[in-house]
Scaffold this active site. Structure first.
Site, PDB file in Angstrom:
ATOM      1  N   ASN A 109      -6.867  10.150   0.337  1.00  0.00           N
ATOM      2  CA  ASN A 109      -6.928   9.052  -0.624  1.00  0.00           C
ATOM      3  C   ASN A 109      -6.408   9.515  -1.990  1.00  0.00           C
ATOM      4  O   ASN A 109      -6.269  10.725  -2.230  1.00  0.00           O
ATOM      5  CB  ASN A 109      -8.378   8.569  -0.786  1.00  0.00           C
ATOM      6  CG  ASN A 109      -8.779   7.545   0.260  1.00  0.00           C
ATOM      7  OD1 ASN A 109      -8.003   6.658   0.627  1.00  0.00           O
ATOM      8  ND2 ASN A 109      -9.997   7.691   0.760  1.00  0.00           N
ATOM      9  N   CYS A 120      -4.409  -3.443   2.740  1.00  0.00           N
ATOM     10  CA  CYS A 120      -5.160  -2.380   3.409  1.00  0.00           C
ATOM     11  C   CYS A 120      -5.073  -2.643   4.916  1.00  0.00           C
ATOM     12  O   CYS A 120      -5.514  -3.704   5.373  1.00  0.00           O
ATOM     13  CB  CYS A 120      -6.613  -2.397   2.934  1.00  0.00           C
ATOM     14  SG  CYS A 120      -7.650  -1.166   3.752  1.00  0.00           S
ATOM     15  N   GLY A 121      -4.491  -1.724   5.653  1.00  0.00           N
ATOM     16  CA  GLY A 121      -4.220  -1.968   7.071  1.00  0.00           C
ATOM     17  C   GLY A 121      -5.476  -2.007   7.931  1.00  0.00           C
ATOM     18  O   GLY A 121      -5.663  -2.922   8.743  1.00  0.00           O
ATOM     19  N   ASN A 130       0.918  -1.167   0.000  1.00  0.00           N
ATOM     20  CA  ASN A 130       0.000   0.000   0.000  1.00  0.00           C
ATOM     21  C   ASN A 130       0.943   1.198   0.000  1.00  0.00           C
ATOM     22  O   ASN A 130       1.748   1.328   0.921  1.00  0.00           O
ATOM     23  CB  ASN A 130      -0.817  -0.060   1.287  1.00  0.00           C
ATOM     24  CG  ASN A 130      -2.172   0.575   1.277  1.00  0.00           C
ATOM     25  OD1 ASN A 130      -2.766   0.665   2.318  1.00  0.00           O
ATOM     26  ND2 ASN A 130      -2.680   1.006   0.142  1.00  0.00           N
ATOM     27  N   CYS A 183      -5.851   5.526   8.007  1.00  0.00           N
ATOM     28  CA  CYS A 183      -5.154   4.591   7.121  1.00  0.00           C
ATOM     29  C   CYS A 183      -4.145   3.818   7.966  1.00  0.00           C
ATOM     30  O   CYS A 183      -3.213   4.409   8.523  1.00  0.00           O
ATOM     31  CB  CYS A 183      -4.443   5.385   6.023  1.00  0.00           C
ATOM     32  SG  CYS A 183      -3.499   4.355   4.900  1.00  0.00           S
ATOM     33  N   GLY A 184      -4.362   2.513   8.088  1.00  0.00           N
ATOM     34  CA  GLY A 184      -3.511   1.707   8.966  1.00  0.00           C
ATOM     35  C   GLY A 184      -2.104   1.526   8.402  1.00  0.00           C
ATOM     36  O   GLY A 184      -1.106   1.719   9.111  1.00  0.00           O
ATOM     37  N   ASN A 185      -2.030   1.178   7.111  1.00  0.00           N
ATOM     38  CA  ASN A 185      -0.697   1.036   6.501  1.00  0.00           C
ATOM     39  C   ASN A 185      -0.003   2.397   6.422  1.00  0.00           C
ATOM     40  O   ASN A 185       1.212   2.498   6.639  1.00  0.00           O
ATOM     41  CB  ASN A 185      -0.811   0.424   5.106  1.00  0.00           C
ATOM     42  CG  ASN A 185      -1.130  -1.056   5.157  1.00  0.00           C
ATOM     43  OD1 ASN A 185      -0.742  -1.760   6.077  1.00  0.00           O
ATOM     44  ND2 ASN A 185      -1.876  -1.530   4.163  1.00  0.00           N
ATOM     45  N   GLU A 209     -10.482  -0.649  -2.312  1.00  0.00           N
ATOM     46  CA  GLU A 209     -10.410   0.504  -1.404  1.00  0.00           C
ATOM     47  C   GLU A 209     -11.202   1.729  -1.872  1.00  0.00           C
ATOM     48  O   GLU A 209     -11.001   2.211  -2.997  1.00  0.00           O
ATOM     49  CB  GLU A 209      -8.949   0.935  -1.207  1.00  0.00           C
ATOM     50  CG  GLU A 209      -8.383   0.457   0.109  1.00  0.00           C
ATOM     51  CD  GLU A 209      -7.146   1.214   0.500  1.00  0.00           C
ATOM     52  OE1 GLU A 209      -7.235   2.433   0.743  1.00  0.00           O
ATOM     53  OE2 GLU A 209      -6.101   0.557   0.551  1.00  0.00           O
TER      54      GLU A 209
HETATM   55  N1  LIG Z   1      -9.323   4.067   1.676  1.00  0.00           N
HETATM   56  C1  LIG Z   1      -9.638   4.152   3.091  1.00  0.00           C
HETATM   57  C2  LIG Z   1      -8.519   4.859   3.876  1.00  0.00           C
HETATM   58  C3  LIG Z   1      -7.198   4.151   3.729  1.00  0.00           C
HETATM   59  C4  LIG Z   1      -7.278   2.758   4.224  1.00  0.00           C
HETATM   60  C5  LIG Z   1      -6.100   1.868   3.894  1.00  0.00           C
HETATM   61  N2  LIG Z   1      -5.118   2.378   2.972  1.00  0.00           N
HETATM   62  C6  LIG Z   1      -5.422   1.389   5.165  1.00  0.00           C
HETATM   63  O1  LIG Z   1      -4.248   0.996   5.126  1.00  0.00           O
HETATM   64  O2  LIG Z   1      -6.110   1.367   6.220  1.00  0.00           O
HETATM   65  C7  LIG Z   1     -10.929   4.950   3.274  1.00  0.00           C
HETATM   66  O3  LIG Z   1     -11.091   5.986   2.641  1.00  0.00           O
HETATM   67  O4  LIG Z   1     -11.741   4.521   4.088  1.00  0.00           O
END
Ligand SMILES: N[C@H](CCC[C@H](N)C(=O)O)C(=O)O
Length: 260
Positions: free
Chosen positions: A66, A199-200, A13, A75-77, A189
């Site tokens: 985003n 996706c974290g 990611n 965003c976890g990652n 996502e």
């Molecule tokens: N796209 C997600 C945010 C980033 C999540 C993802 N990249 C992660 O690592 O958690 C949203 O708008 O809800």
């Protein structure tokens, strides 16, 4: 304008990281979308600003956008990558304490991984489509067979925009398969509007749902994404989950400069 940026990835990611402690970068949706464009810009799943903390007890503040240029939820990652970025900048050493849109986060820094504490979550909700949980971002989770051959893009896009999730501006969609005591997952996502390699907050969602519905009895839960392996540990409570930690690799890919 010459913009210095860093490119990081957390289990595939990938994010543009900007040191914005001087607050010179303005949150322009069109500019951020262009910077994230994989043909006309740097290319990334998102863009993250590292800013000075709102209070002295924190090390920094994280602001997440985003790839569509819109500021979004946790965003976890990206949270793991900004901790590695803060370490590189010398802002932190072996641990971090920072704020993001969903509140405060602790993190532990080791050479091979970043361990990020996620927010406490409410319990999982089951609906006619599958399961829903907010792990800092809203996630739909369902379990399928033969994940490797599944059409994540088509089915994910459909569910991301499903009426049941419209009040939330849609959701991220996770398809999971339990194999060999691990949770394999692929995620469509929201805000990237495509499948990402990992996706974290999605991996965290799959871990908590898999445990709740007895698909996996182990904690921590080992998760396998196309971009790499993640590990989620947690404590189940009456009302949901606490002490939720997401761990995995987060590394710098390159540093660059772009005229924009
Ligand atoms: N796209 C997600 C945010 C980033 C999540 C993802 N990249 C992660 O690592 O958690 C949203 O708008 O809800």
């Amino acid at each position: 304008m010459q913009l210095e940026f860093y490119k990081y990835q957390g289990t595939g990611n990938d994010f543009i990281m900007l040191d914005n402690r001087d607050k010179t970068f303005k949150n322009d949706t069109k500019l951020i979308a262009k910077l994230c464009d994989r043909k006309f810009g740097i290319g990334a799943d998102g863009l993250i600003l590292l800013e000075n903390p709102t209070e002295a007890k924190y090390d920094f503040k994280m602001v997440y956008f985003n790839a569509d240029g819109n500021e979004s939820t946790m965003c976890g990652n990206g949270g793991r990558c900004i901790v590695r970025f803060a370490e590189q900048l010398g802002v932190v050493n072996n641990s971090a304490f920072f704020t993001a849109i969903d509140g405060e986060h602790q993190a532990v820094i080791t050479p091979n991984e970043i361990q990020l504490q996620m927010k406490n979550t409410a319990t999982v909700q089951q609906n006619e489509l599958g399961y829903f949980i907010d792990t800092g971002s809203p996630h739909h989770v369902e379990f399928i067979e033969n994940l490797a051959d599944f059409d994540v893009y088509t089915k994910g896009k459909e569910l991301r925009n499903h009426a049941i999730y419209s009040p939330l501006k849609g959701v991220n969609v996770n398809f999971a398969e339990i194999k060999e005591g691990k949770a394999y997952l692929r995620t469509y996502e929201r805000g990237v509007e495509d499948e990402t390699l990992s996706c974290g907050t999605g991996a965290t969602a799959v871990a908590l749902v898999s445990y709740l519905v007895n698909k996996l009895a182990t904690c921590p839960v080992q998760l396998v994404t196309q971009g790499g392996n993640l590990n989620v540990k947690f404590t189940k409570t009456e009302t949901g989950y606490q002490d939720v930690w997401l761990s995995g690799a987060a590394t710098m890919v390159f540093k660059g400069e772009i005229t924009c």
